[in-house]
Design a protein around this motif. Structure first.
Motif, PDB file in Angstrom:
ATOM      1  N   PHE A 221      30.516  44.038  40.945  1.00  0.00           N
ATOM      2  CA  PHE A 221      31.159  44.913  39.969  1.00  0.00           C
ATOM      3  C   PHE A 221      31.109  46.378  40.397  1.00  0.00           C
ATOM      4  N   GLU A 222      30.043  46.768  41.101  1.00  0.00           N
ATOM      5  CA  GLU A 222      29.902  48.162  41.514  1.00  0.00           C
ATOM      6  C   GLU A 222      31.080  48.628  42.376  1.00  0.00           C
ATOM      7  N   GLU A 229      30.044  55.533  35.999  1.00  0.00           N
ATOM      8  CA  GLU A 229      29.367  54.698  35.022  1.00  0.00           C
ATOM      9  C   GLU A 229      30.406  53.986  34.159  1.00  0.00           C
ATOM     10  N   TRP A 230      30.113  52.720  33.798  1.00  0.00           N
ATOM     11  CA  TRP A 230      31.006  52.007  32.883  1.00  0.00           C
ATOM     12  C   TRP A 230      31.025  52.729  31.536  1.00  0.00           C
ATOM     13  N   PRO A 231      32.203  52.887  30.890  1.00  0.00           N
ATOM     14  CA  PRO A 231      33.487  52.265  31.227  1.00  0.00           C
ATOM     15  C   PRO A 231      34.360  53.090  32.162  1.00  0.00           C
ATOM     16  N   ALA A 232      33.768  54.106  32.808  1.00  0.00           N
ATOM     17  CA  ALA A 232      34.518  54.920  33.775  1.00  0.00           C
ATOM     18  C   ALA A 232      35.838  55.379  33.156  1.00  0.00           C
ATOM     19  N   ASP A 233      36.963  55.064  33.817  1.00  0.00           N
ATOM     20  CA  ASP A 233      38.257  55.493  33.284  1.00  0.00           C
ATOM     21  C   ASP A 233      38.954  54.373  32.510  1.00  0.00           C
ATOM     22  N   GLY A 234      38.175  53.361  32.110  1.00  0.00           N
ATOM     23  CA  GLY A 234      38.767  52.255  31.369  1.00  0.00           C
ATOM     24  C   GLY A 234      39.350  52.695  30.037  1.00  0.00           C
ATOM     25  N   ASP A 282      41.595  43.110  45.097  1.00  0.00           N
ATOM     26  CA  ASP A 282      41.610  44.345  45.893  1.00  0.00           C
ATOM     27  C   ASP A 282      40.662  45.419  45.377  1.00  0.00           C
ATOM     28  N   THR A 283      39.888  45.136  44.332  1.00  0.00           N
ATOM     29  CA  THR A 283      38.895  46.030  43.706  1.00  0.00           C
ATOM     30  C   THR A 283      39.511  47.260  43.049  1.00  0.00           C
ATOM     31  N   ARG A 284      40.821  47.270  42.844  1.00  0.00           N
ATOM     32  CA  ARG A 284      41.458  48.441  42.235  1.00  0.00           C
ATOM     33  C   ARG A 284      41.573  48.328  40.720  1.00  0.00           C
ATOM     34  N   SER A 285      41.480  47.129  40.171  1.00  0.00           N
ATOM     35  CA  SER A 285      41.663  46.941  38.741  1.00  0.00           C
ATOM     36  C   SER A 285      40.557  46.052  38.177  1.00  0.00           C
ATOM     37  N   TRP A 286      40.146  46.355  36.950  1.00  0.00           N
ATOM     38  CA  TRP A 286      39.195  45.504  36.248  1.00  0.00           C
ATOM     39  C   TRP A 286      39.469  45.586  34.749  1.00  0.00           C
ATOM     40  N   ALA A 287      38.923  44.637  34.017  1.00  0.00           N
ATOM     41  CA  ALA A 287      39.042  44.644  32.559  1.00  0.00           C
ATOM     42  C   ALA A 287      37.848  43.911  31.981  1.00  0.00           C
ATOM     43  N   SER A 288      37.505  44.240  30.742  1.00  0.00           N
ATOM     44  CA  SER A 288      36.418  43.538  30.065  1.00  0.00           C
ATOM     45  C   SER A 288      36.827  43.268  28.630  1.00  0.00           C
ATOM     46  N   ALA A 289      36.317  42.158  28.091  1.00  0.00           N
ATOM     47  CA  ALA A 289      36.551  41.824  26.685  1.00  0.00           C
ATOM     48  C   ALA A 289      35.242  41.310  26.117  1.00  0.00           C
ATOM     49  N   ASP A 290      34.811  41.889  25.001  1.00  0.00           N
ATOM     50  CA  ASP A 290      33.556  41.485  24.363  1.00  0.00           C
ATOM     51  C   ASP A 290      33.830  40.428  23.311  1.00  0.00           C
ATOM     52  N   TYR A 301      38.532  46.810  27.453  1.00  0.00           N
ATOM     53  CA  TYR A 301      38.712  47.967  28.330  1.00  0.00           C
ATOM     54  C   TYR A 301      39.480  47.508  29.561  1.00  0.00           C
ATOM     55  N   GLN A 302      40.430  48.328  30.007  1.00  0.00           N
ATOM     56  CA  GLN A 302      41.210  48.021  31.203  1.00  0.00           C
ATOM     57  C   GLN A 302      41.294  49.256  32.088  1.00  0.00           C
TER      58      GLN A 302
END
Length: 354
Positions: A221-222, A229-234, A282-290, A301-302
């Motif tokens: 994830f890093e 730091e999470w959520p960074a620019d999410g 490609d490590t350029r995009s991530w998302a999370s859902a709680d 967060y995206q």
């Protein structure tokens, strides 16, 4: 004749796996496992695993009998057919084919030296002698081509070009086909008249070990936060689609066919809640859902050029709008350069796939 002294019976997911069983120590338990309709793991971590505990990744097995015979039914061999098998394992499947078609008509290719040697010894013990080749199964085995049938006993993200080239027009390819996101189904392809493509339907779900050369990296994830730091620019949003609705084995397969180059992880907590993470390769995009039980709205967060949760949601909604069709309505068309999923007919393409 084909199962080794040491086996790990059952589903090899590292949590539900039954403990190790030795024929030499407990022949009754060993025989009971061998004659049960379950897979038997015979190797972990490409042979580097030591001891009797569970390894990290199962890498060779004797497949579940009903799956073996269902795939052979899909293969539909006829007298005189030449067959190429990719993934020898214990040699049992090649032995069944050689018994039916004759030794000279069966070739099995195995990448792992020790596994290939074990398969050859097992076959010799059974009085069978199909050709056992140690090599990269993606390349097939041109010295024995052309083949009327090709069968893979390992999961694939892509059907190799060489298999199309080495199969006769009208020949059949049967293989476990999966997506990087998750999920896997058995596909039965028929090669077209000029050998440049193959097309066919999925016949059943499956969960085979991935072809070694098609395993995918899972960056930590890093690598996605790029020093922040999470959520960074999410960007925070909410959604009503529950993350568990997207996590079924077949749902993953449908989503993966429409959302390429992405995978997921789940970060679970003691109270049953979890965070569902999505990543682009490609490590350029991530998302999370709680996710929490009892909720009807979920925080998302995206980050990055791809809104991954939006892509997953769109794929799931499309499948839901079609009436949630099962594997028997989906098919695949393969050319040397493309893999195209379709619903009901080759002209009705699954949307979104890149």
């Amino acid at each position: 004749m084909f199962v080794p002294d040491r086996i790990w019976p059952g589903i090899a997911d590292g949590t539900k796996q039954n403990p190790v069983v030795y024929r030499s120590r407990d022949p009754e338990a060993w025989r009971r496992a061998v004659y049960s309709d379950i897979p038997l793991t015979t190797q972990w971590d490409d042979g580097e695993h030591e001891g009797d505990g569970l390894g990290t990744t199962p890498t060779s097995s004797n497949s579940m009998p009903t799956m073996v015979f269902s795939m052979l039914q899909d293969l539909d061999v006829r007298p005189g057919n030449r067959v190429l098998e990719v993934g020898a394992g214990t040699g049992w499947n090649a032995g069944l084919l050689a018994h039916r078609l004759g030794n000279d008509n069966v070739v099995t290719v195995e990448y792992d030296h020790d596994v290939a040697r074990g398969a050859r010894e097992n076959l010799e013990r059974a009085g069978l002698a199909p050709t056992v080749v140690e090599g990269d199964g993606r390349q097939g085995w041109p010295d024995g081509a052309p083949y009327d049938r090709i069968i893979a006993t390992c999961s694939l993200l892509e059907i190799p070009r060489a298999w199309l080239e080495q199969t006769v027009p009208g020949g059949i390819i049967v293989a476990p086909f999966g997506t990087e996101y998750g999920g896997e189904q058995i596909v039965r392809l028929t090669v077209n008249d000029d050998g440049t493509s193959a097309s066919g339907r999925f016949t059943r779900g499956s969960a085979f070990m991935r072809l070694r050369q098609q395993r995918t990296d899972r960056p930590p994830f890093e690598d996605y936060l790029h020093g922040q730091e999470w959520p960074a620019d999410g960007v925070r949003t909410t959604m009503t689609l529950a993350p568990p609705d997207t996590g079924g084995w077949f749902e993953q397969f449908v989503i993966g066919s429409a959302v390429p180059g992405a995978f997921w992880r789940a970060e679970r907590y003691d109270d049953g809640a979890y965070t569902f993470w999505l990543y682009s390769r490609d490590t350029r995009s991530w998302a999370s859902a709680d996710y929490e039980r009892g909720r009807t709205e979920y925080e998302v967060y995206q980050s990055g050029p791809r809104n991954l949760w939006d892509e997953v949601k769109a794929a799931w909604r499309w499948w839901d709008d079609q009436g949630r069709p099962g594997y028997d309505r989906f098919g695949l068309t393969v050319t040397p350069d493309t893999h195209t999923m379709w619903l009901d007919s080759p002209g009705n393409l699954v949307p979104f796939r890149g």
